[in-house]
Design a protein around this motif. Structure first.
Motif, PDB file in Angstrom:
ATOM      1  N   MET A 150      13.928  54.186  18.093  1.00 14.50           N
ATOM      2  CA  MET A 150      15.096  53.765  18.837  1.00 14.50           C
ATOM      3  C   MET A 150      14.990  54.219  20.292  1.00 14.50           C
ATOM      4  SD  MET A 150      17.938  52.318  19.318  1.00 14.50           S
ATOM      5  CE  MET A 150      17.840  51.565  17.694  1.00 14.50           C
ATOM      6  N   GLU A 151      15.445  53.380  21.183  1.00 16.02           N
ATOM      7  CA  GLU A 151      15.527  53.740  22.591  1.00 16.02           C
ATOM      8  C   GLU A 151      16.937  54.227  22.907  1.00 16.02           C
ATOM      9  OE1 GLU A 151      14.435  50.396  24.961  1.00 16.02           O
ATOM     10  OE2 GLU A 151      12.435  50.195  24.051  1.00 16.02           O
ATOM     11  N   TYR A 152      17.022  55.149  23.865  1.00 15.48           N
ATOM     12  CA  TYR A 152      18.308  55.719  24.246  1.00 15.48           C
ATOM     13  C   TYR A 152      18.487  55.615  25.758  1.00 15.48           C
ATOM     14  CZ  TYR A 152      18.139  57.620  19.520  1.00 15.48           C
ATOM     15  OH  TYR A 152      18.050  57.747  18.162  1.00 15.48           O
ATOM     16  N   ALA A 153      19.743  55.636  26.168  1.00 15.83           N
ATOM     17  CA  ALA A 153      20.064  55.588  27.596  1.00 15.83           C
ATOM     18  C   ALA A 153      21.355  56.355  27.817  1.00 15.83           C
ATOM     19  CB  ALA A 153      20.228  54.144  28.066  1.00 15.83           C
ATOM     20  N   ASN A 154      21.544  56.826  29.034  1.00 13.56           N
ATOM     21  CA  ASN A 154      22.818  57.432  29.377  1.00 13.56           C
ATOM     22  C   ASN A 154      23.879  56.341  29.463  1.00 13.56           C
ATOM     23  OD1 ASN A 154      21.406  59.794  29.582  1.00 13.56           O
ATOM     24  ND2 ASN A 154      22.217  60.362  31.574  1.00 13.56           N
ATOM     25  N   LEU A 155      25.078  56.643  29.008  1.00 12.81           N
ATOM     26  CA  LEU A 155      26.180  55.694  29.090  1.00 12.81           C
ATOM     27  C   LEU A 155      26.756  55.727  30.504  1.00 12.81           C
ATOM     28  CD1 LEU A 155      27.975  53.650  27.660  1.00 12.81           C
ATOM     29  CD2 LEU A 155      29.471  55.532  26.979  1.00 12.81           C
ATOM     30  N   GLY A 156      26.411  54.702  31.274  1.00  8.93           N
ATOM     31  CA  GLY A 156      26.844  54.680  32.668  1.00  8.93           C
ATOM     32  C   GLY A 156      26.302  55.886  33.413  1.00  8.93           C
ATOM     33  N   ARG A 157      27.142  56.449  34.253  1.00 10.67           N
ATOM     34  CA  ARG A 157      26.734  57.603  35.058  1.00 10.67           C
ATOM     35  C   ARG A 157      26.943  58.916  34.318  1.00 10.67           C
ATOM     36  NH1 ARG A 157      31.656  56.054  35.995  1.00 10.67           N
ATOM     37  NH2 ARG A 157      33.356  57.518  36.378  1.00 10.67           N
ATOM     38  N   SER A 158      27.411  58.840  33.062  1.00  9.11           N
ATOM     39  CA  SER A 158      27.661  60.055  32.292  1.00  9.11           C
ATOM     40  C   SER A 158      26.354  60.647  31.787  1.00  9.11           C
ATOM     41  CB  SER A 158      28.577  59.750  31.097  1.00  9.11           C
ATOM     42  OG  SER A 158      27.847  59.133  30.044  1.00  9.11           O
ATOM     43  N   GLY A 159      26.455  61.834  31.222  1.00 10.89           N
ATOM     44  CA  GLY A 159      25.301  62.475  30.608  1.00 10.89           C
ATOM     45  C   GLY A 159      25.185  62.183  29.129  1.00 10.89           C
ATOM     46  N   LEU A 160      26.034  61.290  28.617  1.00 10.56           N
ATOM     47  CA  LEU A 160      26.066  60.984  27.191  1.00 10.56           C
ATOM     48  C   LEU A 160      24.911  60.061  26.822  1.00 10.56           C
ATOM     49  CD1 LEU A 160      27.768  61.339  24.580  1.00 10.56           C
ATOM     50  CD2 LEU A 160      28.960  59.225  25.222  1.00 10.56           C
ATOM     51  N   SER A 161      24.094  60.474  25.870  1.00 12.23           N
ATOM     52  CA  SER A 161      22.932  59.695  25.438  1.00 12.23           C
ATOM     53  C   SER A 161      23.315  58.843  24.234  1.00 12.23           C
ATOM     54  CB  SER A 161      21.782  60.635  25.071  1.00 12.23           C
ATOM     55  OG  SER A 161      20.635  59.908  24.704  1.00 12.23           O
ATOM     56  N   VAL A 162      23.140  57.523  24.383  1.00 11.07           N
ATOM     57  CA  VAL A 162      23.512  56.594  23.315  1.00 11.07           C
ATOM     58  C   VAL A 162      22.348  55.664  23.005  1.00 11.07           C
ATOM     59  CG1 VAL A 162      25.970  56.664  23.876  1.00 11.07           C
ATOM     60  CG2 VAL A 162      24.501  54.947  24.970  1.00 11.07           C
ATOM     61  N   SER A 163      22.308  55.184  21.772  1.00 14.17           N
ATOM     62  CA  SER A 163      21.271  54.230  21.367  1.00 14.17           C
ATOM     63  C   SER A 163      21.475  52.918  22.099  1.00 14.17           C
ATOM     64  CB  SER A 163      21.321  54.011  19.856  1.00 14.17           C
ATOM     65  OG  SER A 163      22.625  53.673  19.431  1.00 14.17           O
ATOM     66  N   ARG A 164      20.380  52.197  22.350  1.00 14.35           N
ATOM     67  CA  ARG A 164      20.450  50.959  23.105  1.00 14.35           C
ATOM     68  C   ARG A 164      20.818  49.753  22.233  1.00 14.35           C
ATOM     69  NH1 ARG A 164      16.912  48.942  27.323  1.00 14.35           N
ATOM     70  NH2 ARG A 164      18.954  48.200  28.019  1.00 14.35           N
ATOM     71  N   LEU A 165      21.060  49.982  20.971  1.00 18.23           N
ATOM     72  CA  LEU A 165      21.789  49.040  20.136  1.00 18.23           C
ATOM     73  C   LEU A 165      23.033  49.760  19.645  1.00 18.23           C
ATOM     74  CD1 LEU A 165      19.380  47.006  17.806  1.00 18.23           C
ATOM     75  CD2 LEU A 165      20.595  46.219  19.841  1.00 18.23           C
ATOM     76  N   VAL A 166      24.159  49.065  19.700  1.00 17.10           N
ATOM     77  CA  VAL A 166      25.437  49.636  19.293  1.00 17.10           C
ATOM     78  C   VAL A 166      25.842  48.987  17.971  1.00 17.10           C
ATOM     79  CG1 VAL A 166      27.821  50.070  19.985  1.00 17.10           C
ATOM     80  CG2 VAL A 166      26.042  49.799  21.739  1.00 17.10           C
ATOM     81  N   LEU A 167      26.213  49.801  16.999  1.00 15.73           N
ATOM     82  CA  LEU A 167      26.653  49.245  15.721  1.00 15.73           C
ATOM     83  C   LEU A 167      28.105  48.819  15.853  1.00 15.73           C
ATOM     84  CD1 LEU A 167      26.045  48.643  12.720  1.00 15.73           C
ATOM     85  CD2 LEU A 167      27.033  50.890  12.204  1.00 15.73           C
ATOM     86  N   GLY A 168      28.337  47.518  15.840  1.00 17.19           N
ATOM     87  CA  GLY A 168      29.686  46.989  15.847  1.00 17.19           C
ATOM     88  C   GLY A 168      30.221  46.885  14.425  1.00 17.19           C
ATOM     89  N   THR A 169      31.487  47.222  14.246  1.00 20.33           N
ATOM     90  CA  THR A 169      32.051  47.334  12.900  1.00 20.33           C
ATOM     91  C   THR A 169      33.138  46.297  12.621  1.00 20.33           C
ATOM     92  OG1 THR A 169      33.685  48.952  13.655  1.00 20.33           O
ATOM     93  CG2 THR A 169      31.557  49.810  12.895  1.00 20.33           C
ATOM     94  N   LEU A 170      33.201  45.249  13.431  1.00 17.77           N
ATOM     95  CA  LEU A 170      34.250  44.244  13.273  1.00 17.77           C
ATOM     96  C   LEU A 170      34.297  43.667  11.861  1.00 17.77           C
ATOM     97  CD1 LEU A 170      36.412  42.334  14.487  1.00 17.77           C
ATOM     98  CD2 LEU A 170      34.544  40.836  15.205  1.00 17.77           C
ATOM     99  N   ASN A 171      33.143  43.529  11.217  1.00 22.69           N
ATOM    100  CA  ASN A 171      33.106  42.915   9.891  1.00 22.69           C
ATOM    101  C   ASN A 171      33.570  43.848   8.778  1.00 22.69           C
ATOM    102  OD1 ASN A 171      32.043  40.190  10.304  1.00 22.69           O
ATOM    103  ND2 ASN A 171      30.193  41.214  11.035  1.00 22.69           N
TER     104      ASN A 171
END
Length: 317
Positions: free
Chosen positions: A1-22
């Motif tokens: 998995m690839e990760y990136a900071n969320l915007g200018r924050s220091g929060l590291s998140v995966s570059r795919l987001v699990l959406g839970t609408l279903n």
């Protein structure tokens, strides 16, 4: 998995987001729990939900039950939920007044069975509530340790500017992310929303990256889930046929190519994928194995022309 900071924050998140609408609608709870476990197995740590999903809180309840199973599930998850939609018929049970923000946060925390939200997002702009009131309410929640970051969804660029400038005046961090409708078929955000996000250091999180299934190989599946999809398919049938043929030439599935294109876009943190099954999730992850060279990107621009770049150059000099 690839990760990136969320915007200018220091929060590291995966570059795919699990959406839970279903979850709770098209995906039963047992299957949803298996999907979340599989997401962690793949390194997906960023989960997105909303209080209105699953019939007024049902989806958050499913996620909360999964967290309660332990095993470090909550600690390994960057949890994002949203508020704005009406949660009842009484006044102040929707939108972004300070009263509803407070009540909605408490209700989401209870359903999610956690004591804090990593990212609390406004699901839509509330034209009747000033940002000074919104930010004061968010500041209180953050001081109480109930939220860490704030985000938006479906904001126009000028809403982002108003929100950020109001936050600056209050010495508050403001928005770290914006969720927008963004995919090959719908590139309007490239005019102003995406440039505003890049300028302010707001991470772009595209929703509906497959345009409601139109970019997921719909012709080869020959399945029309709704009348709306059917009408849109007839509108775009020629270009979608050409797109699917191009994907065949690349040796990749249409969904993989559509996601890979979004992952290549400047300013995009990661698209939200909303799998109904584990096989859908596994297929989405193949986007990271899909390389789009300059010629492929040029061909995609030819098939799905955007607005012409950022404003004002897109429509004037």
């Amino acid at each position: 998995m690839e990760y990136a900071n969320l915007g200018r924050s220091g929060l590291s998140v995966s570059r795919l987001v699990l959406g839970t609408l279903n979850f709770g609608w098209n995906t039963p709870e047992a299957d949803a729990r298996a999907l979340m476990d599989r997401a962690h197995e793949h390194g997906i740590n960023f989960f997105d939900t909303a209080d209105v999903y699953g019939a007024n809180g049902g989806t958050e309840t499913i996620i909360g039950n999964w967290f309660a199973a332990g095993g470090g599930r909550r600690e390994r998850t960057v949890l994002a939920t949203k508020l704005y939609g009406d949660m009842g018929d009484w006044p102040n049970e929707g939108r972004l007044s300070a009263l509803h923000i407070r009540r909605a946060c408490e209700a989401s925390l209870k359903r999610l069975r956690t004591d804090y939200l990593d990212l609390y997002q406004m699901h839509h702009v509330d034209r009747s509530t000033p940002f000074e009131e919104i930010w004061e309410a968010m500041e209180v929640l953050r001081a109480q340790g109930k939220i860490l970051y704030a985000g938006s969804s479906n904001f126009a660029a000028w809403h982002l500017v108003k929100a950020q400038e109001a936050a600056v005046r209050r010495h508050f961090s403001g928005l770290v992310s914006e969720q927008s409708f963004y995919n090959l078929l719908n590139r309007t955000v490239e005019l102003e929303v995406l440039p505003a996000c890049q300028d302010y250091g707001i991470g772009m999180i595209p929703w509906s990256p497959l345009a409601g299934g139109l970019l997921g190989g719909i012709l080869r599946r020959n399945s029309l889930r709704t009348e709306v999809i059917g009408a849109n398919l007839e509108r775009y049938r020629t270009v979608i046929a050409a797109f699917e043929a191009m994907c065949d030439g690349l040796g990749s599935g249409p969904a993989e190519v559509a996601l890979a294109w979004l992952l290549s876009r400047p300013g995009v943190t990661g698209p939200i994928v909303g799998p109904r099954t584990i096989s859908h999730l596994d297929a989405a992850l193949r986007a990271f194995e899909t390389e789009l060279d300059a010629e492929s990107l040029r061909r995609l621009d030819e098939l799905f022309p955007g607005p012409g770049g950022p404003a004002p150059e897109a429509y004037t000099w």
